[in-house]
Design a protein around this motif. Structure first.
Motif, PDB file in Angstrom:
ATOM      1  N   UNK A 141     -84.025  34.382  18.012  1.00  0.00           N
ATOM      2  CA  UNK A 141     -83.627  33.881  19.431  1.00  0.00           C
ATOM      3  C   UNK A 141     -83.498  32.883  19.008  1.00  0.00           C
ATOM      4  N   UNK A 142     -81.942  31.978  19.725  1.00  0.00           N
ATOM      5  CA  UNK A 142     -81.470  30.104  19.341  1.00  0.00           C
ATOM      6  C   UNK A 142     -82.044  30.061  20.895  1.00  0.00           C
ATOM      7  N   UNK A 143     -82.066  28.733  20.283  1.00  0.00           N
ATOM      8  CA  UNK A 143     -82.132  27.957  22.339  1.00  0.00           C
ATOM      9  C   UNK A 143     -80.208  27.864  22.246  1.00  0.00           C
ATOM     10  N   UNK A 150     -75.281  24.062  17.514  1.00  0.00           N
ATOM     11  CA  UNK A 150     -75.131  25.095  17.714  1.00  0.00           C
ATOM     12  C   UNK A 150     -73.993  26.004  16.411  1.00  0.00           C
ATOM     13  N   UNK A 151     -72.925  25.400  15.832  1.00  0.00           N
ATOM     14  CA  UNK A 151     -72.664  25.865  14.572  1.00  0.00           C
ATOM     15  C   UNK A 151     -73.065  26.207  13.844  1.00  0.00           C
ATOM     16  N   UNK A 152     -74.620  25.245  13.420  1.00  0.00           N
ATOM     17  CA  UNK A 152     -74.938  25.879  12.258  1.00  0.00           C
ATOM     18  C   UNK A 152     -76.279  27.045  12.639  1.00  0.00           C
ATOM     19  N   UNK A 153     -76.970  26.509  13.990  1.00  0.00           N
ATOM     20  CA  UNK A 153     -77.679  27.571  14.483  1.00  0.00           C
ATOM     21  C   UNK A 153     -76.669  29.478  14.494  1.00  0.00           C
ATOM     22  N   UNK A 154     -76.164  29.506  15.213  1.00  0.00           N
ATOM     23  CA  UNK A 154     -74.763  30.439  14.750  1.00  0.00           C
ATOM     24  C   UNK A 154     -74.609  30.998  13.621  1.00  0.00           C
ATOM     25  N   UNK A 155     -75.029  32.858  12.843  1.00  0.00           N
ATOM     26  CA  UNK A 155     -74.641  32.158  12.538  1.00  0.00           C
ATOM     27  C   UNK A 155     -73.468  33.605  12.788  1.00  0.00           C
ATOM     28  N   UNK A 177     -67.491  31.847  23.655  1.00  0.00           N
ATOM     29  CA  UNK A 177     -66.101  30.810  22.724  1.00  0.00           C
ATOM     30  C   UNK A 177     -66.234  31.107  21.790  1.00  0.00           C
ATOM     31  N   UNK A 178     -67.923  30.880  21.770  1.00  0.00           N
ATOM     32  CA  UNK A 178     -67.522  30.040  19.970  1.00  0.00           C
ATOM     33  C   UNK A 178     -67.961  31.390  19.024  1.00  0.00           C
ATOM     34  N   UNK A 179     -68.409  32.494  19.093  1.00  0.00           N
ATOM     35  CA  UNK A 179     -69.138  34.023  19.343  1.00  0.00           C
ATOM     36  C   UNK A 179     -67.578  34.560  18.948  1.00  0.00           C
ATOM     37  N   UNK A 180     -66.654  34.638  20.152  1.00  0.00           N
ATOM     38  CA  UNK A 180     -65.921  35.133  19.391  1.00  0.00           C
ATOM     39  C   UNK A 180     -64.741  34.435  18.573  1.00  0.00           C
ATOM     40  N   UNK A 181     -64.574  33.298  18.579  1.00  0.00           N
ATOM     41  CA  UNK A 181     -63.692  32.358  17.916  1.00  0.00           C
ATOM     42  C   UNK A 181     -64.293  31.464  16.379  1.00  0.00           C
ATOM     43  N   UNK A 182     -65.520  31.599  16.273  1.00  0.00           N
ATOM     44  CA  UNK A 182     -65.272  31.364  14.830  1.00  0.00           C
ATOM     45  C   UNK A 182     -66.508  32.028  14.317  1.00  0.00           C
ATOM     46  N   UNK A 183     -67.585  32.909  15.013  1.00  0.00           N
ATOM     47  CA  UNK A 183     -68.669  33.762  14.682  1.00  0.00           C
ATOM     48  C   UNK A 183     -67.785  35.189  13.936  1.00  0.00           C
ATOM     49  N   UNK A 184     -67.165  35.746  14.539  1.00  0.00           N
ATOM     50  CA  UNK A 184     -66.339  37.221  13.819  1.00  0.00           C
ATOM     51  C   UNK A 184     -67.697  38.148  14.659  1.00  0.00           C
ATOM     52  N   UNK A 185     -67.662  37.590  16.214  1.00  0.00           N
ATOM     53  CA  UNK A 185     -68.533  38.634  16.803  1.00  0.00           C
ATOM     54  C   UNK A 185     -67.188  39.752  17.725  1.00  0.00           C
ATOM     55  N   UNK A 186     -67.240  41.133  17.773  1.00  0.00           N
ATOM     56  CA  UNK A 186     -66.262  41.813  18.217  1.00  0.00           C
ATOM     57  C   UNK A 186     -65.889  41.471  19.579  1.00  0.00           C
ATOM     58  N   UNK A 187     -64.958  41.180  20.014  1.00  0.00           N
ATOM     59  CA  UNK A 187     -64.485  41.413  21.493  1.00  0.00           C
ATOM     60  C   UNK A 187     -65.026  42.367  22.349  1.00  0.00           C
ATOM     61  N   UNK A 188     -65.361  43.707  21.898  1.00  0.00           N
ATOM     62  CA  UNK A 188     -66.190  44.562  22.834  1.00  0.00           C
ATOM     63  C   UNK A 188     -67.376  45.096  22.355  1.00  0.00           C
ATOM     64  N   UNK A 189     -68.042  43.818  21.901  1.00  0.00           N
ATOM     65  CA  UNK A 189     -69.672  43.995  22.278  1.00  0.00           C
ATOM     66  C   UNK A 189     -69.951  43.501  23.108  1.00  0.00           C
ATOM     67  N   UNK A 190     -71.507  44.725  24.046  1.00  0.00           N
ATOM     68  CA  UNK A 190     -71.725  43.632  25.319  1.00  0.00           C
ATOM     69  C   UNK A 190     -72.224  42.592  25.310  1.00  0.00           C
ATOM     70  N   UNK A 191     -72.618  42.137  26.566  1.00  0.00           N
ATOM     71  CA  UNK A 191     -72.981  40.234  26.406  1.00  0.00           C
ATOM     72  C   UNK A 191     -73.712  41.404  27.859  1.00  0.00           C
ATOM     73  N   UNK A 192     -75.169  40.390  28.108  1.00  0.00           N
ATOM     74  CA  UNK A 192     -75.988  40.664  29.153  1.00  0.00           C
ATOM     75  C   UNK A 192     -76.675  39.219  28.989  1.00  0.00           C
TER      76      UNK A 192
END
Length: 239
Positions: A141-143, A150-155, A177-192
Motif C-alpha cells: 500500500x503506497x500513496x 514515486x520512482x523510488x516507492x514503486x518497486x 505510464x510509470x508501471x508499464x514503462x519503468x517498472x516492468x508491469x505486464x500490459x495484460x495485468x488487471x487494474x481496478x
C-alpha cells in the motif's frame, strides 16, 4: 486538561465505524472531524457536543495542519473528552502521529483508536481479495498523493504481489505510464479503479494496464471527480 482520542472513522460512513468509536462519540464534549466524514457519523454525538470541521481536500484546506494541531490543543484545555475523528485509521497516510506528538509536547494525553482502513476494506467491499494463495503472497500500500518520490516507492513488478495506491486520482495517468514503462508491469495485468468505496455511488472500473494506458484524457479527468479513489493493480483485481 482533557484527553484527546485520535479516532479512525473508517470509510466515513456510520455502518463501518467500530463500536469503540461510537462509544467515544457518545461521550465526547468536542469533536474535530475530517472532510470525508458523513454528517450521519456525528449523529452519535450528544446534543451539547461542540462539532468543529477541520477538513482538508485537495486545494481546499479549511485549516492547515498547524492550525488543526493548535485547535486540538485548545479543545483539550476547554473540554474533558475530545475526539479527533479522522477518515480511515489515524496513522495510515494520515497525520495522527503528528497530532499526537504536538499534544504530547504540551503535556496533553492522547490515544489512538484504529478504524477500518480503506487500504484493506475498500477492495473487499468490491469483492476483490487482497491475498489469494494461488495468486499472491503479499500486497503493498503506497500513496499516490505526490509523484515526487514515486520512482523510488514503486518497486519493479513482483509476480506474487498486489499493489494498492491510495490518493492517486490526480496522478493516475502518470502512475499507469510509470508501471508499464519503468517498472516492468505486464500490459495484460488487471487494474481496478475503486471509486467511493463504502459510499453511495461506489463504482469499480476494471481493465488491463494497457487499456488504461490507452485511455484518453477525459477518462482520467473523470476519475478526479470520483474520489476517494483506490488504484488496485494485480492478478486478483480481475477476480
Amino acid at each position: 486538561m482533557g484527553k484527546v482520542y485520535l479516532v479512525g472513522a473508517g470509510f466515513g460512513t456510520p455502518e463501518y465505524m467500530t463500536l469503540k468509536s461510537v462509544e467515544l462519540l457518545k461521550n465526547a464534549d468536542c469533536v474535530l472531524y475530517d472532510a470525508l466524514i458523513m454528517p450521519e457519523c456525528l449523529d452519535f454525538c450528544g446534543e451539547s457536543c461542540e462539532k468543529i470541521y477541520v477538513g482538508k481536500r485537495k486545494n481546499n484546506h479549511h485549516l492547515n495542519q498547524d492550525e488543526i494541531n493548535e485547535a486540538l490543543f485548545e479543545a483539550s484545555q476547554k473540554y474533558e473528552n475530545v475526539v479527533r475523528l479522522k477518515g480511515g485509521s489515524p496513522t495510515v497516510f494520515g497525520r495522527g502521529y503528528e497530532e499526537a506528538s504536538y499534544l504530547k509536547e504540551r503535556g496533553v494525553e492522547s490515544e489512538f483508536i484504529p478504524g477500518v482502513s480503506s487500504s484493506i476494506g475498500v477492495a473487499e467491499i468490491f469483492g476483490i481479495p487482497l491475498v489469494d494463495r494461488d495468486s499472491n503472497d503479499s500486497f503493498r500500500v503506497i500513496t499516490g498523493h505526490t509523484t515526487a518520490h514515486l520512482k523510488e516507492i514503486l518497486t519493479p513488478y513482483n509476480d506474487r504481489e498486489n499493489l494498492l495506491i491510495l490518493m492517486g486520482a490526480h496522478k493516475a495517468k502518470k502512475i499507469v505510464s510509470m508501471l508499464l514503462e519503468k517498472k516492468g508491469y505486464p500490459s495484460d495485468l488487471p487494474i481496478a479503479f475503486l471509486c467511493k468505496g463504502g459510499f453511495d455511488g461506489g463504482e469499480k472500473i476494471i481493465m488491463s494496464l494497457q487499456e488504461a494506458y490507452d485511455m484518453g484524457e477525459e477518462f482520467f479527468a473523470a476519475l478526479k471527480e470520483k474520489t476517494p479513489l483506490i488504484i488496485f493493480v494485480g492478478k486478483t483485481a480481475g477476480f
